[in-house]
Design a protein around this motif. Structure first.
Motif, PDB file in Angstrom:
ATOM      1  N   GLU A 286     -13.932  -5.896  -4.044  1.00  0.00           N
ATOM      2  CA  GLU A 286     -12.754  -6.623  -3.574  1.00  0.00           C
ATOM      3  C   GLU A 286     -11.537  -6.343  -4.443  1.00  0.00           C
ATOM      4  O   GLU A 286     -10.408  -6.306  -3.960  1.00  0.00           O
ATOM      5  CB  GLU A 286     -13.051  -8.123  -3.526  1.00  0.00           C
ATOM      6  CG  GLU A 286     -14.096  -8.509  -2.495  1.00  0.00           C
ATOM      7  CD  GLU A 286     -13.758  -7.997  -1.107  1.00  0.00           C
ATOM      8  OE1 GLU A 286     -12.672  -8.342  -0.585  1.00  0.00           O
ATOM      9  OE2 GLU A 286     -14.575  -7.247  -0.539  1.00  0.00           O
ATOM     10  N   ARG A 290      -9.361  -4.715  -1.703  1.00  0.00           N
ATOM     11  CA  ARG A 290      -8.453  -5.749  -1.219  1.00  0.00           C
ATOM     12  C   ARG A 290      -7.239  -5.901  -2.147  1.00  0.00           C
ATOM     13  O   ARG A 290      -6.103  -5.727  -1.717  1.00  0.00           O
ATOM     14  CB  ARG A 290      -9.203  -7.082  -1.115  1.00  0.00           C
ATOM     15  CG  ARG A 290      -9.283  -7.643   0.282  1.00  0.00           C
ATOM     16  CD  ARG A 290      -9.941  -6.738   1.294  1.00  0.00           C
ATOM     17  NE  ARG A 290     -11.367  -6.560   1.077  1.00  0.00           N
ATOM     18  CZ  ARG A 290     -12.150  -5.902   1.911  1.00  0.00           C
ATOM     19  NH1 ARG A 290     -11.657  -5.345   3.010  1.00  0.00           N
ATOM     20  NH2 ARG A 290     -13.436  -5.743   1.655  1.00  0.00           N
ATOM     21  N   LEU A 344     -13.185 -10.308   5.481  1.00  0.00           N
ATOM     22  CA  LEU A 344     -12.856 -10.374   4.051  1.00  0.00           C
ATOM     23  C   LEU A 344     -11.375 -10.093   3.817  1.00  0.00           C
ATOM     24  O   LEU A 344     -10.729 -10.756   2.998  1.00  0.00           O
ATOM     25  CB  LEU A 344     -13.705  -9.351   3.282  1.00  0.00           C
ATOM     26  CG  LEU A 344     -15.199  -9.679   3.168  1.00  0.00           C
ATOM     27  CD1 LEU A 344     -15.963  -8.473   2.616  1.00  0.00           C
ATOM     28  CD2 LEU A 344     -15.422 -10.898   2.292  1.00  0.00           C
ATOM     29  N   TYR A 348      -8.555 -12.680   2.220  1.00  0.00           N
ATOM     30  CA  TYR A 348      -7.670 -12.347   1.097  1.00  0.00           C
ATOM     31  C   TYR A 348      -6.209 -12.488   1.498  1.00  0.00           C
ATOM     32  O   TYR A 348      -5.386 -13.012   0.729  1.00  0.00           O
ATOM     33  CB  TYR A 348      -7.955 -10.918   0.616  1.00  0.00           C
ATOM     34  CG  TYR A 348      -6.971 -10.440  -0.426  1.00  0.00           C
ATOM     35  CD1 TYR A 348      -6.932 -11.023  -1.689  1.00  0.00           C
ATOM     36  CD2 TYR A 348      -6.059  -9.429  -0.143  1.00  0.00           C
ATOM     37  CE1 TYR A 348      -6.034 -10.600  -2.650  1.00  0.00           C
ATOM     38  CE2 TYR A 348      -5.150  -8.997  -1.102  1.00  0.00           C
ATOM     39  CZ  TYR A 348      -5.139  -9.585  -2.345  1.00  0.00           C
ATOM     40  OH  TYR A 348      -4.226  -9.168  -3.285  1.00  0.00           O
ATOM     41  N   HIS A 361     -17.886 -12.178  -0.509  1.00  0.00           N
ATOM     42  CA  HIS A 361     -18.546 -10.874  -0.397  1.00  0.00           C
ATOM     43  C   HIS A 361     -19.842 -10.853  -1.201  1.00  0.00           C
ATOM     44  O   HIS A 361     -20.906 -10.473  -0.696  1.00  0.00           O
ATOM     45  CB  HIS A 361     -17.584  -9.791  -0.889  1.00  0.00           C
ATOM     46  CG  HIS A 361     -18.072  -8.393  -0.673  1.00  0.00           C
ATOM     47  ND1 HIS A 361     -17.242  -7.301  -0.779  1.00  0.00           N
ATOM     48  CD2 HIS A 361     -19.292  -7.892  -0.382  1.00  0.00           C
ATOM     49  CE1 HIS A 361     -17.929  -6.195  -0.546  1.00  0.00           C
ATOM     50  NE2 HIS A 361     -19.189  -6.533  -0.314  1.00  0.00           N
TER      51      HIS A 361
END
Length: 373
Positions: A286, A290, A344, A348, A361
């Protein structure tokens, strides 16, 4: 909007060539899709989805041509072209999961190419071009978006390479002290290398772009944070169950992740794998996909557009992890992964807090492996 701001945004600035560039690209992509679907039909493929897909691709081609010659308004043409192209993606993807590949041999090279895969990926590009046309993106803006997306895909690929390099350095002390690592030790090395590799790539990219540690979106947990984590975990587990059930109804089989296969063969590895999902995999994936890739894409795409593009990148780099079966099963598994990545990414985008998608996650992955106990 001023001319300077319009140009910086990559919107249609009124130049006839610039405004025609996007529908021209869409026309080419849609025409290629039509050909890729009709060739298997001519070679005997009798799946009705191919005929419907070809008709949809033909519609997209006509709409893009209409936009190219200013016959159709972009506010109407963009959604129609994107919708028709998306129908092609769905139909060709479903045909692939049923074992219909439409393979042909390239003359002179003796390479076998699946035209259904060509239709799937080219039509996916058509969806993006249709959306871009609807949004009034210019040819310059489309080129800029493609360049930034490619940059993020390369960054993700470098992340994979960095994990392999890190494993050499992490494993070296074990070799020197204890000799050849056991499977259990190799699993520990794998996850430590995962964190080191992705962490190093993240640090390197942030330094290259002159970002400091404040670029990383970490906030103290609050009741709202806990609510997002619990809700996000319930949502992603429900999505997994729902999509998996839908795949079962349509007779679509997926491919197992290589880590799942390893755990099934040696259950003792789950003592490492389960906590590693929460401590290493969730946080560091992530962090890169992300907090770095998706957040960087905010400057080029809309925020939800960045979620989609980042999810494409995330899915693409996981191809090797599912390459344990046929192309049809790999595509099915990656489609599920793409849906989960969208969730996901949206979490975010809504929270701007890395902690939330990282825990969702990690806990999701841990829950999947807990079912193997």
């Amino acid at each position: 909007m001023s001319d300077t701001a319009r140009a910086a945004d990559g919107r249609d600035d009124g130049d006839s060539f610039s405004s025609a560039a996007v529908p021209t690209v869409g026309t080419v992509l849609s025409a290629v899709t039509v050909a890729a679907l009709l060739v298997p039909v001519r070679h005997g493929a009798d799946d009705p989805g191919l005929w419907i897909g070809a008709a949809a691709a033909l519609v997209a081609t006509g709409v893009f041509l209409g936009r190219r010659h200013d016959v159709l308004e972009r506010r109407l043409a963009g959604p129609v072209a994107a919708g028709a192209s998306f129908l092609v993606v769905v139909l060709s993807g479903y045909a692939i999961t049923q074992g219909v590949l439409g393979s042909v041999v390239v003359p002179g090279l003796e390479w076998s190419v699946s035209l259904l895969f060509v239709a799937f990926f080219v039509a996916s590009g058509g969806v993006g071009v249709g959306i871009a046309d609807y949004a009034g993106v210019s040819g310059r803006g489309l080129k800029h978006r493609l360049a930034r997306s490619t940059e993020m895909l390369l960054l993700a690929g470098i992340g994979l390479f960095a994990i392999s390099v890190a494993s050499l350095f992490v494993a070296l002390p074990v070799f020197l002290v204890a000799g050849e690592p056991t499977d259990f030790q190799w699993t520990i090395i794998e996850y430590v290398s995962f964190a080191v590799g992705l962490g190093a790539v993240t640090a390197g990219y942030l330094a290259l772009r002159d970002h400091d540690v404040s670029f990383i979106d970490l906030e103290r947990p609050t009741l709202r944070t806990v609510g997002w984590i619990v809700g996000g975990l319930i949502l992603i587990l429900a999505a997994n169950l729902g999509v998996s059930a839908l795949m079962t109804v349509f007779g679509i089989e997926g491919s197992e992740h290589t880590t799942t296969q390893q755990a099934a063969e040696n259950p003792d590895l789950l003592l490492v794998i389960i906590p590693a999902m929460v401590l290493f995999v969730g946080p560091f994936e992530e962090l890169l996909y992300r907090n770095v890739i998706q957040k960087t894409l905010y400057g080029t795409f809309s925020r939800y557009g960045a979620v989609v593009v980042a999810s494409v990148v995330f899915t693409a780099v996981h191809i090797s992890a599912y390459a344990t079966a046929g192309a049809d099963q790999i595509l099915a598994s990656l489609s599920l992964l793409f849906v989960l990545s969208l969730i996901l990414g949206t979490i975010y985008e809504r929270t701007d807090n890395l902690l939330v998608p990282a825990l969702v996650h990690g806990c999701y992955n841990a829950a999947i492996f807990l079912t193997l106990l």
